[in-house]
Design a protein around this motif. Structure first.
Motif, PDB file in Angstrom:
ATOM      1  N   GLU A  57       0.815  -1.228  -0.048  1.00  5.90           N
ATOM      2  CA  GLU A  57      -0.037  -0.019  -0.023  1.00  5.90           C
ATOM      3  C   GLU A  57       0.839   1.279  -0.001  1.00  5.90           C
ATOM      4  O   GLU A  57       2.131   1.228   0.319  1.00  5.90           O
ATOM      5  CB  GLU A  57      -0.960  -0.080   1.310  1.00  5.90           C
ATOM      6  N   VAL A  58       0.226   2.426  -0.268  1.00  7.21           N
ATOM      7  CA  VAL A  58       0.939   3.669  -0.510  1.00  7.21           C
ATOM      8  C   VAL A  58       0.349   4.660   0.464  1.00  7.21           C
ATOM      9  O   VAL A  58      -0.792   4.899   0.284  1.00  7.21           O
ATOM     10  CB  VAL A  58       1.085   4.081  -2.129  1.00  7.21           C
ATOM     11  N   LEU A  59       1.316   5.195   1.145  1.00  5.80           N
ATOM     12  CA  LEU A  59       0.531   6.223   2.221  1.00  5.80           C
ATOM     13  C   LEU A  59       1.348   7.572   2.126  1.00  5.80           C
ATOM     14  O   LEU A  59       2.724   7.716   2.197  1.00  5.80           O
ATOM     15  CB  LEU A  59       0.729   5.772   3.563  1.00  5.80           C
ATOM     16  N   PHE A  60       0.739   8.419   1.481  1.00 11.86           N
ATOM     17  CA  PHE A  60       1.316   9.947   1.222  1.00 11.86           C
ATOM     18  C   PHE A  60       0.905  10.527   2.523  1.00 11.86           C
ATOM     19  O   PHE A  60      -0.021  10.776   2.857  1.00 11.86           O
ATOM     20  CB  PHE A  60       0.592  10.629   0.231  1.00 11.86           C
ATOM     21  N   VAL A  61       2.111  11.161   3.143  1.00 11.62           N
ATOM     22  CA  VAL A  61       1.999  12.049   4.380  1.00 11.62           C
ATOM     23  C   VAL A  61       2.077  13.430   3.675  1.00 11.62           C
ATOM     24  O   VAL A  61       3.350  13.757   3.418  1.00 11.62           O
ATOM     25  CB  VAL A  61       2.673  11.815   5.356  1.00 11.62           C
ATOM     26  N   ASP A  62       1.189  14.416   3.627  1.00 16.58           N
ATOM     27  CA  ASP A  62       1.160  15.515   3.082  1.00 16.58           C
ATOM     28  C   ASP A  62       1.251  16.909   3.870  1.00 16.58           C
ATOM     29  O   ASP A  62       0.231  16.990   4.726  1.00 16.58           O
ATOM     30  CB  ASP A  62       0.274  15.636   1.935  1.00 16.58           C
ATOM     31  N   ASP A  63       2.098  17.755   3.572  1.00 15.03           N
ATOM     32  CA  ASP A  63       2.068  19.077   4.266  1.00 15.03           C
ATOM     33  C   ASP A  63       2.056  20.006   3.120  1.00 15.03           C
ATOM     34  O   ASP A  63       2.479  21.316   3.447  1.00 15.03           O
ATOM     35  CB  ASP A  63       3.576  19.352   4.829  1.00 15.03           C
ATOM     36  N   SER A  64       1.499  20.170   1.933  1.00 13.74           N
ATOM     37  CA  SER A  64       1.404  20.776   0.987  1.00 13.74           C
ATOM     38  C   SER A  64       0.492  21.900   1.070  1.00 13.74           C
ATOM     39  O   SER A  64      -0.706  21.906   1.846  1.00 13.74           O
ATOM     40  CB  SER A  64       0.685  20.120  -0.373  1.00 13.74           C
ATOM     41  N   HIS A  87      -3.207  14.008   5.383  1.00 12.19           N
ATOM     42  CA  HIS A  87      -2.831  15.462   5.133  1.00 12.19           C
ATOM     43  C   HIS A  87      -2.671  16.189   6.635  1.00 12.19           C
ATOM     44  O   HIS A  87      -3.675  16.084   7.289  1.00 12.19           O
ATOM     45  CB  HIS A  87      -4.066  16.243   4.425  1.00 12.19           C
ATOM     46  N   ARG A  88      -1.739  16.919   6.721  1.00 12.82           N
ATOM     47  CA  ARG A  88      -1.221  17.351   8.466  1.00 12.82           C
ATOM     48  C   ARG A  88      -1.674  18.776   8.119  1.00 12.82           C
ATOM     49  O   ARG A  88      -1.205  19.696   7.294  1.00 12.82           O
ATOM     50  CB  ARG A  88       0.132  17.207   8.313  1.00 12.82           C
ATOM     51  N   GLU A  89      -2.615  19.343   9.197  1.00 12.95           N
ATOM     52  CA  GLU A  89      -2.885  20.448   9.322  1.00 12.95           C
ATOM     53  C   GLU A  89      -1.567  21.568   9.607  1.00 12.95           C
ATOM     54  O   GLU A  89      -1.314  22.638   9.393  1.00 12.95           O
ATOM     55  CB  GLU A  89      -3.795  20.766  10.297  1.00 12.95           C
ATOM     56  N   VAL A  90      -0.952  20.976  10.615  1.00 10.08           N
ATOM     57  CA  VAL A  90       0.460  21.509  10.921  1.00 10.08           C
ATOM     58  C   VAL A  90       1.557  20.543  10.689  1.00 10.08           C
ATOM     59  O   VAL A  90       1.687  19.366  11.332  1.00 10.08           O
ATOM     60  CB  VAL A  90       0.356  21.901  12.583  1.00 10.08           C
ATOM     61  N   ALA A  91       2.624  21.072  10.101  1.00  4.17           N
ATOM     62  CA  ALA A  91       3.620  20.240   9.589  1.00  4.17           C
ATOM     63  C   ALA A  91       4.847  20.144  10.587  1.00  4.17           C
ATOM     64  O   ALA A  91       5.995  20.690  10.417  1.00  4.17           O
ATOM     65  CB  ALA A  91       4.415  20.891   8.271  1.00  4.17           C
TER      66      ALA A  91
END
Length: 411
Positions: A57-64, A87-91
């Motif tokens: 599986e692929v997990l993107f952890v996104d701070d964009s 998706h992270r609200e705070v990086a």
């Protein structure tokens, strides 16, 4: 803080992805920050590279701050393996913090960490995991610095020099922890999920492999050569600010043990003589009497020491007290040191019959040890975390509720 975990692509069949870890299962953790131009090509190459007979599986952890999450959602529909976006609200913690959050979510036997910009070739993912299974390694690093590897994709001689210098520096600072790792700056590696606890990691910036190697100390390490590619699209996130965060992280890792912190504490204290003497020279030159000038100048050294100790020794322990509280406590301890030293010297001379110079030296050592212990205990005592304070990265993957495709789950 995390915002949403979006499962974008459901499993093709039960054999490829089960709710609990299947033997040999793999989670690819890909941290992203404004990488929209690379996503479609990355998933296309991963689709060709990942073996159909292994649960992946692929997990993107996104701070964009751009539309990268939407681009991932669109591209995931054509991908043969499950794809999710966290998706992270705070990086928090930068790229390293993103990887740690991904580790906390992963349920698989193996975790592979790679960048989204295609400088890490996707076809090597099966080879990294295969090497780990063949050798029994807990960590397998894709290295540019062993036979068959190359840093060809680094743009310009400046970046090559910086990368090489960073490698020498880290290996010099951590010779035991990095034994067997020729490329500690690599961001491309595989590790057994059982070999790392996300809650024990305290990353800062983008060099997560260094954090893992130093804090988790994998029992067995293997390497696979790889040729560092040119970026497919977008711009490099490597900046002078990231370089400073890297140096601060090195200092934090090196001072993780109490003896190392004490040595660092002493070295920082020695550097405090420079602002102290400079302030004394300025004040006496301006006409101030030397006694009050000594007291004021000492505060310049105290402030200097406080700033360096905050940045280099106790970065992880600053959150439980307000900065003004920490400054006040530190200044009180530093000045109390002066008041304690003179009576100690008198006791050593009058009661123990010591000479003035050895008595002074012994008093300096005694007050230094006491001040270090008091600074740790009274200024930077680690916060006791309650279950309510636990971060998402410390949560068990079982704590994440399953979601229907297309639905959002609040973490």
């Amino acid at each position: 803080m995390t915002e949403d975990l979006w499962p974008l692509r459901a499993p093709v069949d039960a054999g490829r992805h089960a709710p609990h870890a299947a033997a040999g299962s793999v989670t690819l953790i890909i941290p992203t920050f404004n990488e929209a131009g690379n996503i479609a090509e990355l998933l296309r190459r991963l689709g060709r590279a990942l073996p159909a007979d292994r649960p992946c599986e692929v997990l993107f952890v996104d701070d964009s701050t751009d539309d990268t999450p939407a681009v991932i959602e669109k591209a995931a529909g054509d991908h043969p393996f499950p794809v999710s976006v966290l998706h992270r609200e705070v990086a928090e913690g930068g790229l390293g913090g993103a990887v740690v959050e991904g580790i906390g979510r992963a349920e698989s036997d193996w975790i592979v960490v790679m960048d989204a910009d295609l400088q890490h070739p996707p076809h090597l993912v099966p080879e990294l995991v295969g090497e780990g299974e063949r050798t029994g390694a807990d960590l397998v690093v894709a290295s540019r610095y062993i036979s068959g590897g190359s840093r060809a994709g680094l743009a310009g001689s400046y970046r090559v020099a910086v990368s090489r210098a960073a490698t020498w520096l880290t290996k010099g600072l951590f010779p035991r922890a990095l034994r067997g790792i020729s490329d500690p700056m690599s961001g491309f590696f595989a590790m057994r999920r059982s070999a790392v606890a996300a809650g024990a990691l305290e990353p800062l910036g983008y060099k997560i492999l260094l954090e893992l190697a130093v804090r988790s100390r994998p029992a067995r390490v293997a390497e696979v050569p790889f040729v560092f590619q040119e970026r497919f699209a977008g711009e490099s996130k490597s900046t002078a600010r990231e370089g400073m965060r890297f140096l601060a992280h090195l200092a934090s890792l090196r001072s993780a043990a109490a003896p190392a912190r004490m040595i660092g504490f002493g070295l920082i204290g020695l550097t405090g003589f420079v602002p102290n003497l400079a302030a004394l020279w300025l004040l006496t030159g301006a006409g101030m009497h030397y006694l009050p000038a000594e007291i004021v100048a000492n505060q310049a050294g105290v402030l200097w020491n406080f700033v360096l100790i905050e940045v280099l020794l106790f970065r992880e322990r600053r959150r439980h007290r307000h900065w003004a509280d920490r400054v006040g406590r530190f200044a009180l301890l530093a000045n109390a040191d002066l008041l304690l030293r003179i009576p100690l010297i008198a006791v050593f001379v009058a009661q123990l019959g010591m000479g003035v110079l050895p008595a002074t030296a012994l008093a300096l050592v005694t007050t230094f040890v006491l001040r270090f212990a008091a600074t740790e205990a009274l200024v930077y005592l680690p916060r006791r975390t309650s279950p309510a304070d636990a971060s998402p990265a410390d949560a068990s993957p079982a704590d994440v509720s399953p979601a229907e495709p297309g639905r959002h789950t609040r973490s």
